[in-house]
Write a protein that holds these residues in place. Sequence first.
Motif, PDB file in Angstrom:
ATOM      1  N   VAL A 711       5.632  23.209  26.883  1.00 44.09           N
ATOM      2  CA  VAL A 711       5.705  23.815  28.224  1.00 44.09           C
ATOM      3  C   VAL A 711       4.612  23.239  29.112  1.00 44.09           C
ATOM      4  O   VAL A 711       4.849  22.869  30.276  1.00 44.09           O
ATOM      5  N   PHE A 712       3.394  23.126  28.562  1.00 42.38           N
ATOM      6  CA  PHE A 712       2.288  22.581  29.349  1.00 42.38           C
ATOM      7  C   PHE A 712       2.561  21.122  29.721  1.00 42.38           C
ATOM      8  O   PHE A 712       2.249  20.683  30.839  1.00 42.38           O
ATOM      9  N   ALA A 713       3.154  20.380  28.772  1.00 44.47           N
ATOM     10  CA  ALA A 713       3.486  18.991  29.068  1.00 44.47           C
ATOM     11  C   ALA A 713       4.537  18.907  30.158  1.00 44.47           C
ATOM     12  O   ALA A 713       4.477  18.023  31.027  1.00 44.47           O
ATOM     13  N   ALA A 714       5.483  19.814  30.118  1.00 44.30           N
ATOM     14  CA  ALA A 714       6.520  19.834  31.157  1.00 44.30           C
ATOM     15  C   ALA A 714       5.908  20.154  32.513  1.00 44.30           C
ATOM     16  O   ALA A 714       6.263  19.559  33.539  1.00 44.30           O
ATOM     17  N   ARG A 715       4.973  21.089  32.538  1.00 44.13           N
ATOM     18  CA  ARG A 715       4.307  21.417  33.800  1.00 44.13           C
ATOM     19  C   ARG A 715       3.573  20.208  34.343  1.00 44.13           C
ATOM     20  O   ARG A 715       3.614  19.914  35.553  1.00 44.13           O
ATOM     21  N   GLU A 716       2.871  19.503  33.435  1.00 45.64           N
ATOM     22  CA  GLU A 716       2.106  18.333  33.870  1.00 45.64           C
ATOM     23  C   GLU A 716       3.026  17.263  34.435  1.00 45.64           C
ATOM     24  O   GLU A 716       2.722  16.635  35.462  1.00 45.64           O
ATOM     25  N   MET A 724      11.770  16.634  36.313  1.00 49.83           N
ATOM     26  CA  MET A 724      11.822  16.554  34.856  1.00 49.83           C
ATOM     27  C   MET A 724      13.274  16.544  34.418  1.00 49.83           C
ATOM     28  O   MET A 724      14.134  17.183  35.054  1.00 49.83           O
ATOM     29  N   ASP A 725      13.549  15.866  33.357  1.00 46.67           N
ATOM     30  CA  ASP A 725      14.918  15.748  32.862  1.00 46.67           C
ATOM     31  C   ASP A 725      15.444  17.128  32.478  1.00 46.67           C
ATOM     32  O   ASP A 725      14.785  17.889  31.760  1.00 46.67           O
ATOM     33  N   MET A 729      14.394  20.007  29.507  1.00 48.92           N
ATOM     34  CA  MET A 729      14.077  21.402  29.808  1.00 48.92           C
ATOM     35  C   MET A 729      14.968  22.340  29.012  1.00 48.92           C
ATOM     36  O   MET A 729      14.527  23.413  28.571  1.00 48.92           O
ATOM     37  N   ARG A 730      16.206  21.983  28.808  1.00 46.06           N
ATOM     38  CA  ARG A 730      17.090  22.820  27.991  1.00 46.06           C
ATOM     39  C   ARG A 730      16.620  22.855  26.530  1.00 46.06           C
ATOM     40  O   ARG A 730      16.707  23.901  25.877  1.00 46.06           O
ATOM     41  N   GLU A 731      16.142  21.706  26.042  1.00 48.18           N
ATOM     42  CA  GLU A 731      15.611  21.672  24.674  1.00 48.18           C
ATOM     43  C   GLU A 731      14.405  22.600  24.545  1.00 48.18           C
ATOM     44  O   GLU A 731      14.286  23.355  23.563  1.00 48.18           O
ATOM     45  N   ILE A 732      13.538  22.560  25.569  1.00 52.09           N
ATOM     46  CA  ILE A 732      12.352  23.430  25.526  1.00 52.09           C
ATOM     47  C   ILE A 732      12.772  24.890  25.576  1.00 52.09           C
ATOM     48  O   ILE A 732      12.228  25.738  24.857  1.00 52.09           O
ATOM     49  N   SER A 733      13.768  25.185  26.408  1.00 53.04           N
ATOM     50  CA  SER A 733      14.258  26.566  26.499  1.00 53.04           C
ATOM     51  C   SER A 733      14.826  27.019  25.166  1.00 53.04           C
ATOM     52  O   SER A 733      14.599  28.164  24.729  1.00 53.04           O
ATOM     53  N   ALA A 734      15.564  26.145  24.530  1.00 51.09           N
ATOM     54  CA  ALA A 734      16.124  26.492  23.217  1.00 51.09           C
ATOM     55  C   ALA A 734      15.007  26.730  22.198  1.00 51.09           C
ATOM     56  O   ALA A 734      15.085  27.671  21.385  1.00 51.09           O
ATOM     57  N   GLU A 735      13.963  25.896  22.237  1.00 51.86           N
ATOM     58  CA  GLU A 735      12.841  26.081  21.324  1.00 51.86           C
ATOM     59  C   GLU A 735      12.153  27.415  21.594  1.00 51.86           C
ATOM     60  O   GLU A 735      11.731  28.116  20.661  1.00 51.86           O
ATOM     61  N   GLU A 774      10.103  30.494  33.231  1.00 48.81           N
ATOM     62  CA  GLU A 774       9.663  29.298  33.938  1.00 48.81           C
ATOM     63  C   GLU A 774      10.673  28.166  33.772  1.00 48.81           C
ATOM     64  O   GLU A 774      11.029  27.468  34.734  1.00 48.81           O
ATOM     65  N   MET A 775      11.160  27.960  32.530  1.00 48.08           N
ATOM     66  CA  MET A 775      12.115  26.872  32.283  1.00 48.08           C
ATOM     67  C   MET A 775      13.464  27.176  32.933  1.00 48.08           C
ATOM     68  O   MET A 775      14.113  26.294  33.507  1.00 48.08           O
ATOM     69  N   ARG A 776      13.855  28.482  32.903  1.00 45.13           N
ATOM     70  CA  ARG A 776      15.146  28.826  33.483  1.00 45.13           C
ATOM     71  C   ARG A 776      15.128  28.708  35.002  1.00 45.13           C
ATOM     72  O   ARG A 776      16.134  28.371  35.633  1.00 45.13           O
ATOM     73  N   VAL A 777      13.975  29.001  35.577  1.00 45.20           N
ATOM     74  CA  VAL A 777      13.855  28.823  37.023  1.00 45.20           C
ATOM     75  C   VAL A 777      14.022  27.353  37.378  1.00 45.20           C
ATOM     76  O   VAL A 777      14.692  27.004  38.359  1.00 45.20           O
ATOM     77  N   GLN A 778      13.398  26.485  36.555  1.00 48.67           N
ATOM     78  CA  GLN A 778      13.530  25.060  36.819  1.00 48.67           C
ATOM     79  C   GLN A 778      14.983  24.603  36.663  1.00 48.67           C
ATOM     80  O   GLN A 778      15.452  23.707  37.367  1.00 48.67           O
ATOM     81  N   LEU A 779      15.696  25.258  35.738  1.00 52.61           N
ATOM     82  CA  LEU A 779      17.090  24.896  35.501  1.00 52.61           C
ATOM     83  C   LEU A 779      18.054  25.623  36.440  1.00 52.61           C
ATOM     84  O   LEU A 779      19.265  25.406  36.372  1.00 52.61           O
TER      85      LEU A 779
END
Length: 958
Positions: A711-716, A724-725, A729-735, A774-779
């Motif tokens: 998540v921090f890497a995605a923010r960066e 961001m791809d 982001m979907r993979e991170i959400s699944a994790e 946070e990830m869902r907002v981005q998606l």
Amino acid sequence: MSGSTRKKKGAKGPQDTFESIKDLLTTTKAQLSDDANISIRPSLIQNLHRVAALAETFSEQRPKSGKEWDELADTLDQEGVSLWNISGLVRKFPEDDGRALVAALRLAAFRLVEAGLEVDPGVETLLNVLQIASKTGSALSDIGKNEMASSVLSSAAKFEEMLRVISDPDGSHRQPKACATIVYFSSRMEAAWKEGNYTVAEFMSRKILDEQQLTHLPAHDRLSLAAKLHAIGKSMLKDGTTAPRNNACDAVVWLQRAFTLLDQLDDTTTPVVSQLKIPILRTLARAYFLSESYDRAETTLQELIPTIDSSTDHDGHEYQELRWLRLAVLKRRKATDGVILDAFKSIIDHMVFSDITVTDILQDLRTLAQRHTLVTAVNQQLLRRAFESTAEFVHRILLSLIIHCSKDEDQDRAIETIDAAFTSVLEAEFRLDCVPATACISLLWQYGDRHYSAKRWLPATKWFLSGTHRLLKEVCPTSSSKCYRKAALCHIEQKEYAKASAVIRCCPTNEAATHYVLFLSAVHQGLEDEASKALHGMVEAPDFDRKMLLLATQLSHELEMKSVLLNTLEALLRTLKASQSGETAVEAMVLLRCIIRLALKLLLEPTANKGKLIDNVVNHFHTARILVNSACEQKSMALIIKDVSWLWRTAYNCAVQGCSEWEGHQGQICDLFDVARDLLEAWCQGDPVDLDSDLYTHLIYASFSGVSGRVFAAREQMSTEGVMDAGRMREISAEINRCITKVSEILESDRITDESDALRTQYILYSLRIFGVEMRVQLKDWEEVLKIVGTVVKSGPLAVGTYEAIADILWVANDCPVNVLYAALEAILHASLDNSALSVEKFSRWLRALCTILLARNAPADRIKAIGYVEQAASVMEEYSEGDEAYPMDERFWLLATAYNTGLECLEASLLDEAKRWFETSTVICKFVSGGVERAEKISETYTRLLARYTQELGPSS
């Protein structure tokens, strides 16, 4: 039975004896006529012996006189002559050579002739009967009938005595008498020798050599007599009953007598003489040699040389024996190398190559092993002659030469000799076959290895390199490569690395052993890059053997070359073959632990390539995870359970350390946390008994840390790149979802017993939900956002931080739909109020947002909700009017203005009840703002005036 009794029983007259003889002769002659039937020979021989016995009896019965006797004697004499003549006609068969029959015929013939002799025989008769007796005795002696032969020769002695004393005034019978006498002596000599009566034989031989008699002996009789003396001399040399030297000395006497007989003859008039002289001299020379009379032996051989040179049969067997004998004499006399070499050359140049002749030469050379120059020269001469023969002999000679050179103390000379021999084979355009070439290389390797084991590096190098001669290299290139490599090892032992590199470059590059030697050279020089390159080439070679890697591992460890050792261990790991058994997994785990531990040590060095090593560590942890999963499937976790424990702890600690030390490697750190999580899960499943709650705590931390890092890497990435791809982001959400599920299961199963750990776990769940939002907002997945919000607001008072974080995320999301923002804020606000766990500042800001949204909709229900929130705000203001947690003043003024303006709008819309609530609320809020009394009065005055005006306009009916 006494003699008198025998005499009485056998008392017969001459006539009766004669008749018995005649009857037997009749039967015997009938049998003799059936000459082709060899089956009757035993009975025939028996009958002839009976005839001889009866004839002897007849002789004993001789009266002093009588005409009748004379007639019977004449008849027996004629019969004897007849049988003698028949003895020369006996046929030979493979089953029977006829010697026994001839001897029996001659015995019977002699006894009949003897029986037919007159009382006073003449010279001619005596000569004849003496010769018959002598020949009969020899025939019987030849077939081993020594007793019969002795009896016959005893009778012959009487005739010899009679012949010797008989008068011969004119000397006309001198020569025949001498011949007959010598034949008799010769027969007695042979018979006595065969009986073992050497004294009589010696006596007879001396009588034979009486010059008075020999002068009358014809040449052919001399030749025959010399042959007999030679035969006796030869047999003495073969006699094993006494010492060889004594036998040889006795044999010399006999052989000298034989040669004396021949030496008195003219070789030119009698060619047979020279033919017989050679074997006699050859035997005599051998006898001299065995009797240690080497000078006489050499003199005898020198006498034979002219005969050998004049003969056209230079390579005859007897001549080769003489050459060998000459060589033996020269060796015993310790002649110079040149003289002995000439003797060898004479043998080699005249011999017919065969297994026997070549073996004889090679075996004889072994007796001269200390005379290296001589043996080398003989081998070279033999090799030159072998080129004219078959390849087999070239091979044998080369091998013999190599063996000889290995014993030479002068190693340089030995190597030069071998090289010269190989070169001569090449120059002769002679090609070795693979098998003998391999045999030569094997010998060279063996002797080189002997020096290598003794740490004599320089000689060992030369021996190994001699196996790379072009003669051998063309036939066995693989074996030559082995020699090059071994020579390179010798240079490495001497620390001559440049020479080792030059030698090893002669080998093909597709051989694993070649790369191994390159590896040795590199590690001894401390060249880690070169060593790693050689290691890679070794593993990629088609003939790679895993044992090489084990040796390389050991050497790298001994030399403390950590980087090379790491590469070696990694290569060793790659060579492990997949197996259904647990042995492979155990070995792989041991290797992985060593590799990871070593890589982590290297990371601590200042000059370490940190990025490469970190990737290395992470990759090997991934490999460990794969192996553990495989072990789980195969139900063999028990074999590696301790390794798994070490691995997950190491991965976890490494990841924790990486958080502070591995800047720029967030992805690898997350991977390590994930690996630690997976390994810990496997460990818990493999060893479920008495598990400590700390294990589940670490499992939660590892899971959460991995997700947090991503998540921090995605923010960066979003902050630096602005995008961001979506797939990532979907993979991170699944994790995140998986982590939430796992943590929730652990909490619900009451596996965490410590309250502080349980509390921290709750906070981790809240954080995960924040990450999810946070990830869902981005998606732009707003429905999922609302689901998460719905879950969060049911989490109790501990989730207050979560509420605030989610609200902040939605608040700053410019593209967040109003309905989503409203629903989320409303739910959060209610949850905050219910749990009294929300800051006044946050409350005021969210309430303002809710009211703004509701008033913007301007539906009656929305306005009712809005006035309710404003009234709630007034209550909060009353409670938090002062202090650090006081309701923000700007929000107070905003609420005051909003309530007043909304009241005016409601009045204009004739919504008097709503207007009343709004004005009343605004009046209440005035209490909490500066100048509130005046503002309240003004609001009240305005509300009253407006209300009166609206009442007038409506009239009484309203």
